[in-house]
Motif scaffolding. Structure first.
Motif, PDB file in Angstrom:
ATOM      1  N   ALA A 239       0.777  -1.224   0.278  1.00  0.00           N
ATOM      2  CA  ALA A 239      -0.014  -0.101   0.162  1.00  0.00           C
ATOM      3  C   ALA A 239       0.792   1.274  -0.014  1.00  0.00           C
ATOM      4  CB  ALA A 239      -0.853   0.070   1.072  1.00  0.00           C
ATOM      5  N   THR A 240       1.743   1.112  -0.939  1.00  0.00           N
ATOM      6  CA  THR A 240       2.782   2.258  -1.048  1.00  0.00           C
ATOM      7  C   THR A 240       2.651   3.037  -2.621  1.00  0.00           C
ATOM      8  OG1 THR A 240       4.701   1.241  -1.504  1.00  0.00           O
ATOM      9  CG2 THR A 240       4.419   1.852   0.677  1.00  0.00           C
ATOM     10  N   HIS A 241       2.884   4.193  -2.897  1.00  0.00           N
ATOM     11  CA  HIS A 241       2.560   4.653  -4.344  1.00  0.00           C
ATOM     12  C   HIS A 241       3.960   4.169  -4.987  1.00  0.00           C
ATOM     13  CE1 HIS A 241      -0.276   7.592  -2.838  1.00  0.00           C
ATOM     14  NE2 HIS A 241       0.607   8.091  -2.024  1.00  0.00           N
ATOM     15  N   GLU A 242       4.799   3.662  -4.379  1.00  0.00           N
ATOM     16  CA  GLU A 242       6.158   3.341  -5.022  1.00  0.00           C
ATOM     17  C   GLU A 242       6.102   1.699  -5.440  1.00  0.00           C
ATOM     18  OE1 GLU A 242       7.516   6.815  -2.633  1.00  0.00           O
ATOM     19  OE2 GLU A 242       6.045   5.104  -2.463  1.00  0.00           O
ATOM     20  N   CYS A 243       5.288   0.805  -4.720  1.00  0.00           N
ATOM     21  CA  CYS A 243       5.025  -0.274  -5.085  1.00  0.00           C
ATOM     22  C   CYS A 243       4.627  -0.710  -6.644  1.00  0.00           C
ATOM     23  CB  CYS A 243       3.725  -0.858  -4.305  1.00  0.00           C
ATOM     24  SG  CYS A 243       3.478  -2.628  -4.547  1.00  0.00           S
ATOM     25  N   ASP A 244       5.331  -1.536  -7.010  1.00  0.00           N
ATOM     26  CA  ASP A 244       5.414  -1.884  -8.580  1.00  0.00           C
ATOM     27  C   ASP A 244       4.089  -2.534  -8.979  1.00  0.00           C
ATOM     28  OD1 ASP A 244       8.349  -1.145  -9.247  1.00  0.00           O
ATOM     29  OD2 ASP A 244       8.515  -2.248  -7.648  1.00  0.00           O
ATOM     30  N   ALA A 245       3.197  -2.803  -8.288  1.00  0.00           N
ATOM     31  CA  ALA A 245       2.135  -3.422  -8.798  1.00  0.00           C
ATOM     32  C   ALA A 245       1.165  -2.577  -9.242  1.00  0.00           C
ATOM     33  CB  ALA A 245       1.549  -4.301  -7.640  1.00  0.00           C
ATOM     34  N   ASP A 246       0.169  -2.887 -10.094  1.00  0.00           N
ATOM     35  CA  ASP A 246      -1.152  -2.100 -10.458  1.00  0.00           C
ATOM     36  C   ASP A 246      -1.820  -1.453  -9.311  1.00  0.00           C
ATOM     37  OD1 ASP A 246      -2.729  -1.481 -13.236  1.00  0.00           O
ATOM     38  OD2 ASP A 246      -4.149  -1.842 -11.477  1.00  0.00           O
ATOM     39  N   ASP A 247      -2.230  -0.303  -9.609  1.00  0.00           N
ATOM     40  CA  ASP A 247      -3.127   0.339  -8.516  1.00  0.00           C
ATOM     41  C   ASP A 247      -4.361  -0.674  -8.176  1.00  0.00           C
ATOM     42  OD1 ASP A 247      -3.600   2.840  -6.836  1.00  0.00           O
ATOM     43  OD2 ASP A 247      -5.262   2.899  -7.871  1.00  0.00           O
ATOM     44  N   MET A 248      -4.934  -1.337  -9.019  1.00  0.00           N
ATOM     45  CA  MET A 248      -6.124  -2.059  -8.514  1.00  0.00           C
ATOM     46  C   MET A 248      -5.462  -3.182  -7.861  1.00  0.00           C
ATOM     47  SD  MET A 248      -8.659  -0.855  -9.677  1.00  0.00           S
ATOM     48  CE  MET A 248      -9.798  -2.172  -9.429  1.00  0.00           C
ATOM     49  N   TYR A 249      -4.259  -3.703  -7.826  1.00  0.00           N
ATOM     50  CA  TYR A 249      -3.592  -4.489  -6.976  1.00  0.00           C
ATOM     51  C   TYR A 249      -3.780  -3.997  -5.401  1.00  0.00           C
ATOM     52  CZ  TYR A 249      -0.360  -8.110  -5.139  1.00  0.00           C
ATOM     53  OH  TYR A 249       0.078  -9.192  -4.308  1.00  0.00           O
ATOM     54  N   LYS A 250      -3.179  -2.584  -5.284  1.00  0.00           N
ATOM     55  CA  LYS A 250      -3.404  -1.970  -3.851  1.00  0.00           C
ATOM     56  C   LYS A 250      -4.676  -1.884  -3.540  1.00  0.00           C
ATOM     57  CE  LYS A 250       0.963   0.143  -5.664  1.00  0.00           C
ATOM     58  NZ  LYS A 250       1.286   1.536  -6.219  1.00  0.00           N
ATOM     59  N   GLN A 251      -5.640  -1.742  -4.467  1.00  0.00           N
ATOM     60  CA  GLN A 251      -7.039  -1.371  -3.983  1.00  0.00           C
ATOM     61  C   GLN A 251      -7.724  -2.692  -3.343  1.00  0.00           C
ATOM     62  OE1 GLN A 251      -8.688   1.471  -3.835  1.00  0.00           O
ATOM     63  NE2 GLN A 251      -6.781   2.512  -4.463  1.00  0.00           N
ATOM     64  N   ALA A 252      -7.132  -3.839  -3.852  1.00  0.00           N
ATOM     65  CA  ALA A 252      -7.526  -5.119  -3.133  1.00  0.00           C
ATOM     66  C   ALA A 252      -7.458  -5.292  -1.623  1.00  0.00           C
ATOM     67  CB  ALA A 252      -7.105  -6.198  -4.027  1.00  0.00           C
ATOM     68  N   PHE A 253      -6.233  -4.679  -1.456  1.00  0.00           N
ATOM     69  CA  PHE A 253      -5.970  -4.493   0.115  1.00  0.00           C
ATOM     70  C   PHE A 253      -6.938  -3.598   0.763  1.00  0.00           C
ATOM     71  CE2 PHE A 253      -2.721  -7.210  -1.866  1.00  0.00           C
ATOM     72  CZ  PHE A 253      -2.371  -8.010  -1.003  1.00  0.00           C
ATOM     73  N   LEU A 254      -7.038  -2.426   0.204  1.00  0.00           N
ATOM     74  CA  LEU A 254      -7.898  -1.694   1.007  1.00  0.00           C
ATOM     75  C   LEU A 254      -9.410  -2.270   1.088  1.00  0.00           C
ATOM     76  CD1 LEU A 254      -6.845   1.785  -0.624  1.00  0.00           C
ATOM     77  CD2 LEU A 254      -5.937   0.633   1.248  1.00  0.00           C
ATOM     78  N   ALA A 255      -9.818  -2.998   0.147  1.00  0.00           N
ATOM     79  CA  ALA A 255     -10.991  -3.632   0.371  1.00  0.00           C
ATOM     80  C   ALA A 255     -10.906  -4.751   1.156  1.00  0.00           C
ATOM     81  CB  ALA A 255     -11.582  -3.862  -1.042  1.00  0.00           C
ATOM     82  N   CYS A 256      -9.781  -5.647   1.372  1.00  0.00           N
ATOM     83  CA  CYS A 256      -9.977  -6.725   1.936  1.00  0.00           C
ATOM     84  C   CYS A 256     -10.572  -6.792   3.370  1.00  0.00           C
ATOM     85  CB  CYS A 256      -8.326  -7.405   1.930  1.00  0.00           C
ATOM     86  SG  CYS A 256      -8.132  -8.737   2.970  1.00  0.00           S
ATOM     87  N   THR A 310       2.348 -19.137 -12.157  1.00  0.00           N
ATOM     88  CA  THR A 310       2.747 -17.763 -12.727  1.00  0.00           C
ATOM     89  C   THR A 310       1.583 -16.867 -13.284  1.00  0.00           C
ATOM     90  OG1 THR A 310       5.086 -18.767 -13.222  1.00  0.00           O
ATOM     91  CG2 THR A 310       4.031 -17.077 -14.804  1.00  0.00           C
ATOM     92  N   GLN A 311       0.623 -17.671 -14.115  1.00  0.00           N
ATOM     93  CA  GLN A 311      -0.462 -17.063 -14.961  1.00  0.00           C
ATOM     94  C   GLN A 311      -1.273 -16.226 -13.552  1.00  0.00           C
ATOM     95  OE1 GLN A 311      -0.560 -16.529 -18.013  1.00  0.00           O
ATOM     96  NE2 GLN A 311      -1.836 -14.863 -17.571  1.00  0.00           N
ATOM     97  N   ALA A 312      -1.373 -16.948 -12.593  1.00  0.00           N
ATOM     98  CA  ALA A 312      -2.435 -16.413 -11.381  1.00  0.00           C
ATOM     99  C   ALA A 312      -1.643 -15.161 -10.798  1.00  0.00           C
ATOM    100  CB  ALA A 312      -2.485 -17.409 -10.314  1.00  0.00           C
ATOM    101  N   LEU A 313      -0.463 -15.103 -10.611  1.00  0.00           N
ATOM    102  CA  LEU A 313       0.359 -13.991  -9.888  1.00  0.00           C
ATOM    103  C   LEU A 313       0.500 -12.722 -10.990  1.00  0.00           C
ATOM    104  CD1 LEU A 313       3.035 -15.907  -7.851  1.00  0.00           C
ATOM    105  CD2 LEU A 313       1.294 -14.558  -7.040  1.00  0.00           C
ATOM    106  N   ILE A 314       0.759 -13.234 -12.265  1.00  0.00           N
ATOM    107  CA  ILE A 314       0.664 -12.004 -13.201  1.00  0.00           C
ATOM    108  C   ILE A 314      -0.587 -11.503 -13.559  1.00  0.00           C
ATOM    109  CG2 ILE A 314       0.763 -11.558 -15.752  1.00  0.00           C
ATOM    110  CD1 ILE A 314       3.112 -13.988 -16.088  1.00  0.00           C
ATOM    111  N   GLU A 315      -1.741 -12.128 -13.402  1.00  0.00           N
ATOM    112  CA  GLU A 315      -2.970 -11.470 -13.465  1.00  0.00           C
ATOM    113  C   GLU A 315      -3.291 -10.650 -12.147  1.00  0.00           C
ATOM    114  OE1 GLU A 315      -5.262 -11.602 -15.553  1.00  0.00           O
ATOM    115  OE2 GLU A 315      -4.945 -13.499 -16.909  1.00  0.00           O
ATOM    116  N   ALA A 316      -2.775 -10.905 -11.024  1.00  0.00           N
ATOM    117  CA  ALA A 316      -2.820 -10.197  -9.991  1.00  0.00           C
ATOM    118  C   ALA A 316      -1.993  -8.977  -9.846  1.00  0.00           C
ATOM    119  CB  ALA A 316      -2.379 -10.977  -8.627  1.00  0.00           C
ATOM    120  N   ALA A 317      -0.758  -9.134 -10.398  1.00  0.00           N
ATOM    121  CA  ALA A 317      -0.136  -7.995 -10.520  1.00  0.00           C
ATOM    122  C   ALA A 317      -0.526  -6.967 -11.569  1.00  0.00           C
ATOM    123  CB  ALA A 317       1.468  -8.171 -10.940  1.00  0.00           C
TER     124      ALA A 317
END
Length: 351
Positions: A239-256, A310-317
């Protein structure tokens, strides 16, 4: 909160940002953490998934990306902290990843998801520091004894991952679900007893970091008061701006929510902690089709694998919640905002 000396390196802040693959902790996040005086870690797991030739040349794309991401992180760090890599022993190209990380100038290699018994030989006389991830005193003894006997070397530091960590866990699934695993600080005591003998033999201090369930400044202070040298934290850095994942990845944690976090089975052969996404719910019901094998995990056999990790983690990222595997620590549900790495580090050290 005092820093940690690891050979010639000085960590002003005793925090390791845990390696998170695929594509969650790359050069951007690792560099930002190192710049603030911590240890920024790049995960090499399918690190080249955004390279244009990834589907055809997985190995080459990954090695190229390891080099690019380490150099990116170093440029951002500007000489502060440490920039390292997390390389899973379970990777089929483990040895190649280690050699590339050393060649590209990684300050350290942290290695788990298996026993890194040959890591000293792969690193050789390079300045790159080496650290195993362990979940018990027994595992620490096995690794350090092997390194000492075969290579006349010992660890530069160790990382203990307890049962509350995210991603792959070094415990039996049944033990985790029934809460019968050893407590993190109890494991630390066992590992510390093991390490003492090697500290005496090699005449130097071997720092120990603990991970799994560490979330707040107060958690860090409790660990430091117990005698650990520092902590490793992965999920909080998502949950940092610099995290390399897509913003929707981060949003999943806000909603968790707390009840959304579950223990899943990984094709690596170990249990893991993750968000119970629609995809993982499907996996729990039946084997999911694997359309392309990336030859990533040495222990994975396509015919028996419940899904392609691999595919599942790429989809998440990429932020595809319905199709992805989102690893998380036990406290992932507590995340309620996205901040900068500097803001998070200041909060964690109580600045």
């Amino acid at each position: 909160m005092k820093g940690v000396e690891i050979g010639a390196f000085h960590l002003g802040v005793p925090i390791i940002q845990g390696g998170m693959g695929v594509g969650i902790s790359l050069g951007g996040l690792a560099g930002a953490v190192a710049h603030e005086g911590g240890m920024g870690i790049i995960s090499t797991a399918q690190i080249g998934f955004k390279q244009p030739d990834f589907m055809k040349n997985v190995q080459e794309a990954n090695l190229r990306a390891i080099d690019l991401q380490i150099k990116k992180a170093k440029a951002i760090a500007k000489g502060h902290g440490m920039v390292g890599v997390n390389i899973m022993v379970a990777l089929r190209d483990y040895a190649q990843h280690v050699r590339q990380a050393v060649e590209s100038g990684a300050d350290c290699i942290i290695s788990g998801a298996g026993l890194p018994l040959h890591l000293p030989a792969l690193v050789g006389d390079a300045k790159t520091k080496i650290a195993p991830i362990v979940s018990s005193g027994k595992a620490a003894m096995l690794i350090l004894k092997s390194w000492d006997r075969k290579f006349h070397k010992t660890a530069d530091f160790l990382v203990i991952e307890g049962a509350k960590a995210g991603g792959h866990l070094g415990f039996k699934k049944e033990e985790i679900l029934s809460h019968q695993t050893q407590g993190l600080l109890d494991i630390f005591k066992d590992v510390k007893d093991v390490v003492k003998g090697f500290e005496e033999k090699y005449q130097r201090h071997i720092p120990i970091f603990v991970a799994g369930g560490i979330y707040s400044h107060e958690d860090i202070i409790e660990a430091l008061d117990a005698g650990v040298d520092g902590v490793q934290m992965g999920t909080r850095f998502i949950a940092t701006h610099e995290c390399d994942a897509d913003d929707m990845y981060k949003q999943a944690f806000l909603a968790c929510r707390e009840e959304d976090i579950t223990i899943v089975t990984s094709p690596v052969g170990m249990p893991g902690r993750a968000i119970n996404t629609p995809f993982m719910q499907k996996v729990a019901q039946e084997k999911q089709p694997i359309r392309h094998c990336f030859q990533c995990i040495s222990s994975c056999h396509v015919a028996n694998a419940p899904y392609c990790i691999t595919q599942a983690l790429i989809e998440a990222a990429l932020g595809h919640f319905d199709r992805g595997l989102f690893f998380t620590g036990a406290n992932g549900y507590r995340i309620d905002k996205i901040v900068s790495v500097k803001e998070l580090m200041d909060e964690l050290i109580g600045a």
